[in-house]
Structures are given as C-alpha cells and as structure tokens.
Design an enzyme around this catalytic site. Structure first.
Site: not given
Length: 192
Positions: A68-70
């Site tokens: 996951s990355d944001q």
C-alpha cells in the site's frame, strides 16, 4: 490458511490490518519511492503499492503480500510526509479552507502464482479554515510528522475537518480495509 504478509513497517497500517482479525506478519520493503517523470499521483500510488508487494515476493514464497502507498494532493501538487514542524505548518496552512484528495494504492500479490490485484482508493478531506494558533496547538499534540497531509485522522486531526467524502474511511489512514477485504476474499481468505 494462506500466510499474509504486510509489505510495510507502518504502525498505522499494522493497526488497521489487525482489525480484520487474520494472522499476518509484516516486513518493510526497501524500494525507491521517487515519482517517475510525468507520473501522476494515481499512477504513482498504484505503482508503489505493487512494487512494495513484488519486492518481497522472492523472500516470501507462498504468501499473499499486501502493498500500500498513499499520497495527498492539494491544488494538483503531491504533498508528502512533512517530517518537521515547519513543513507540517506549511502543509496545514496551504490546506486551510480547501479540499485535499488522498489517493491510496493497494496491491495484493500471490507470490506463489504471480497473480496480483491492484487498485487505487480515493478519499477527500474538506478542511475548516485553520488559524495559526490552531495549527500550532494541533501539531504540538498529534505530532503528525510521518503522515501525508500533516494530520492524523484517527487522532485529533478530525478537528481540522469540515467534511469528508469517500467510500472507505480507513483509506485515509493508509490501508483501505473495505477494498482489501474484497481482494482477500477473492483469494479465498476468510475474514471472521
């Protein structure tokens, strides 16, 4: 049950994943998170989520690996983690009275088969008008230096919001559990 691996050292993502009450391990992938020339925010988070999962595939065969990355986007500009009080103040002053769009990339990789699911979950925060005293008080209490956008939605950061919109509020914290549940169910993982 298949082994789950969270490709992250983020305590926020670990806390979120533990809500699903499925056993998992976590390991930090060592990847370069620099945007590619001309890469948009959505393409960036999708690529990094997938890259994080794939970075651990060789060392963790027969796992379902979650990456996951944001990023936060304000006025077409990507906001990173502030890292300092001064930078957090700048980000919150810039967000005052405006809307910030958060894009969270999510990937689930079956390291045994190479099958991967990748998505991007958007969430928008509409900020109240923030004065300097409020920003300084907030930063001194929550110390959001490792959070994109300079706030902790799971903490006092909620005080800064006028409204939010999106389908999955956990995406704001960095791991969209609603979409992740769908992906895990697609892989035959039973969620209690």
């Amino acid at each position: 049950m298949r082994h789950l691996l969270l490709a992250s050292s983020s305590r926020y993502r670990q806390q979120l994943l533990s809500r699903l009450q499925v056993p998992f391990d976590s390991c930090s992938p060592d990847i370069d998170e620099t945007p590619m020339p001309g890469e948009g925010a959505e393409q960036l988070v999708r690529r990094l989520a997938e890259h994080k999962a794939r970075a651990l595939a060789t060392s963790h065969p027969n796992h379902l690996i979650i990456g996951s990355d944001q990023v936060a986007v304000l006025d077409q500009k990507i906001l990173g983690k502030p890292g300092s009080t001064e930078r957090a103040k700048e980000q919150l002053q810039a967000a005052s009275g405006k809307s910030v769009r958060f894009l969270t990339g999510l990937a689930v990789l079956d390291s045994a088969t190479g099958r991967i699911q990748v998505d991007c979950v958007p969430f928008t925060v509409h900020f109240r008008t923030l004065d300097e005293a409020l920003i300084e008080r907030y930063i001194s209490i929550d110390q959001p230096f490792d959070c994109a956008g300079s706030f902790k939605a799971e903490g006092l950061g909620i005080r800064l919001f006028r409204a939010t919109e999106g389908t999955d509020p956990t995406s704001l914290i960095g791991l969209p559990l609603i979409r992740l549940t769908d992906m895990l169910l697609n892989e035959g993982i039973e969620i209690p």
